[in-house]
Scaffold this active site. Structure first.
Site, short mmCIF file in Angstrom:
data_model
loop_
_atom_site.label_atom_id
_atom_site.label_comp_id
_atom_site.label_asym_id
_atom_site.label_seq_id
_atom_site.Cartn_x
_atom_site.Cartn_y
_atom_site.Cartn_z
N SER A 134 34.08 -32.97 -112.11
CA SER A 134 35.25 -32.84 -112.99
C SER A 134 35.11 -31.75 -114.04
O SER A 134 36.09 -31.47 -114.76
CB SER A 134 35.55 -34.18 -113.66
OG SER A 134 36.15 -35.07 -112.75
N GLY A 137 32.73 -30.21 -124.37
CA GLY A 137 32.01 -30.41 -123.12
C GLY A 137 32.83 -31.14 -122.09
O GLY A 137 34.01 -31.43 -122.28
N HIS A 138 32.16 -31.40 -120.98
CA HIS A 138 32.77 -32.16 -119.89
C HIS A 138 31.64 -32.65 -119.01
O HIS A 138 30.60 -32.02 -118.90
CB HIS A 138 33.73 -31.29 -119.08
CG HIS A 138 34.92 -32.03 -118.55
ND1 HIS A 138 34.81 -33.07 -117.64
CD2 HIS A 138 36.24 -31.89 -118.79
CE1 HIS A 138 36.02 -33.53 -117.36
NE2 HIS A 138 36.91 -32.84 -118.05
N ASP A 139 31.85 -33.81 -118.39
CA ASP A 139 30.94 -34.32 -117.37
C ASP A 139 31.67 -34.31 -116.03
O ASP A 139 32.90 -34.20 -115.98
CB ASP A 139 30.48 -35.73 -117.70
CG ASP A 139 29.63 -35.79 -118.95
OD1 ASP A 139 28.95 -34.80 -119.25
OD2 ASP A 139 29.66 -36.82 -119.65
N GLY A 140 30.91 -34.46 -114.96
CA GLY A 140 31.52 -34.50 -113.64
C GLY A 140 30.67 -35.29 -112.67
O GLY A 140 29.44 -35.37 -112.82
N GLY A 196 27.26 -38.80 -105.00
CA GLY A 196 25.82 -38.55 -105.11
C GLY A 196 25.42 -37.39 -105.97
O GLY A 196 24.24 -37.03 -106.00
#
Length: 445
Positions: A66, A290-293, A297
């Site tokens: 993401s 920021g961003h995480d994704g 897995g």
């Protein structure tokens, strides 16, 4: 756990620390890249694929999940800068066929306040019309709240934004991504699909130490982060362009606009706001974006501290990324940029009382059902059952909820060293909460 008191830009020390933490937390493979002004440090550890034994290197590609939403948002802001789009015009003004429950603006889609069900994972094929086909299906999505009223993470909203890019650029989304972002950044290893990824040293997702059966999600969700893959250093180049401004990518004013708060996050144990494509967590010592994704897995993290010129990108392909992030990324940002994250929430002692009837019930989204019930001792429990496309990833799981404050709860038992938070949210029409907010609005049925 904090980083050892050595220079985090020392590649040997960074590689040793990354390897140590990866082994400790069962990470199959990982790559990290750090920017501090003009200085860069990179390291990698572990394997890309346990079946082949191929080692991860700093030239290896991992999926960014993401975090690709920040790339989609950048494509949108480019169109705004060209005068071809306005943040406060409706998506329907560009896509008159869009059948969402209510008119929704570009700004609301970027900030995840569209007010409609956002997890619409339908495989519409691998053709250039995959995104267009998914957008056509949104006529059936439920309305959750008035547009602009409540933040609720929305993948489908970014699919709509990707379709707007296609219509205004006159090319498929991934072509626009390559022409207007990947090429101007000079990235030679980025892949927008599996056909491109196979030409590089590319990580495979893992679960329980074994490769997962699919490499990416469906093409219809590419603007939300289905398959974009790159090196950690490539993600760092994107971050630098946002921190410094890049005439070939985005002017400084537009980059700053993306980092302006648009909506406050609900009380989910992580105070902060959401901007135009970026999460803006409330840290001590400076402004962080920021961003995480995550994809099957694989997991990714990107953090920027623009005023300090510091950014960190961390990419993994198996194991639990949360303690790795907390044990490496957070201390690096503290050391190089002087910013400190808030303490993660944990159950208070002694336990706070719980009004069980207030919260008990069934809360549902298209991909998850949450059954909330009390026991004889007055404790609150939730049974989480994946639905639809998510059902293939596991069955029901049961957790105890401990009240943190107000209508916010945390899981009583830590998962990956953290206690995830959820919040019960009302709509002003009654005393009992209407939603269970888990990052998404789950409607009480």
């Amino acid at each position: 756990m904090t980083i050892e008191p050595r220079d985090p830009l020392d590649p040997d020390a960074l590689r040793a620390r990354l390897g140590e933490l990866a082994r400790q937390h069962g990470i199959t493979g990982a790559a990290i890249a750090i920017a501090a002004g003009d200085e860069t440090a990179e390291a990698a550890t572990g394997l890309l694929n346990t079946r082949t034994g191929r080692p991860a290197t700093t030239d290896s590609l991992f999926q960014i999940g993401s975090i690709a939403k920040a790339w989609t948002a950048t494509l949108i802001l480019q169109l705004v800068g060209e005068g071809r789009l306005d943040l406060d015009q409706t998506a329907q003004s560009v896509l008159p066929e869009l059948g969402l429950p209510e008119p929704v603006t570009i700004r609301q889609l970027l900030a995840h306040t569209g007010g409609f069900e956002g997890d619409v994972f339908v495989d519409t094929g691998r053709g250039d019309d995959a995104i267009e086909k998914l957008v056509a299906l949104l006529k059936d999505v439920p309305r959750l709240s008035p547009p602009g009223a409540v933040w609720s993470y929305n993948n489908a909203g970014y699919v709509v934004l990707g379709r707007i890019v296609e219509v205004l650029r006159g090319v498929p989304y991934n072509t626009a991504l390559r022409t207007h972002l990947i090429a101007p950044l000079g990235l030679t290893h980025a892949a927008t699909c599996a056909d491109e990824a196979i030409l590089h040293d590319t990580a495979v997702g893992h679960a329980d130490g074994e490769p997962v059966p699919v490499w990416s999600l469906m093409r219809s969700n590419d603007p939300a982060g289905a398959s974009l893959a790159m090196r950690a250093g490539d993600l760092l180049a994107f971050a630098r362009a946002h921190m410094r401004g890049d005439p070939a990518l985005l002017p400084v004013s537009s980059a700053r606009l993306m980092r302006e708060p648009q909506v406050a996050l609900p009380d989910l144990g992580r105070p902060g706001h959401w901007g135009l494509g970026w999460e803006l967590p409330r840290w001590t010592g400076g402004t962080v974006a920021g961003h995480d994704g995550s994809t099957p897995g694989q997991a990714a993290t990107l953090r920027l501290v623009p005023d300090a010129g510091v950014a960190v990108a961390l990419l993994t392909n198996g194991g639990d990324p949360d303690p790795l992030r907390a044990g490496l990324v957070d201390p690096i940002l503290r050391r190089l940029a002087g910013v400190v994250p808030p303490e993660p929430p944990s159950p208070p002692a002694p336990p706070l009382p719980i009004d069980v009837p207030r919260y008990a019930g069934r809360y549902v989204s298209d991909v998850m059902a949450w059954e909330v019930a009390g026991d004889e001792a007055g404790r609150l429990w939730v049974t989480v059952t994946p639905l639809g496309v998510m059902a293939e990833h596991g069955g029901p799981r049961r957790f105890e909820l401990a009240r943190l404050r107000g209508d916010t709860f945390v899981f009583a038992e830590a998962r990956g060293g953290v206690h995830p938070a959820v919040a019960f949210v009302g709509d002003g029409d009654g005393d009992r909460p209407r939603f269970l907010h888990t990052g998404r609005l789950n409607v009480r049925t």
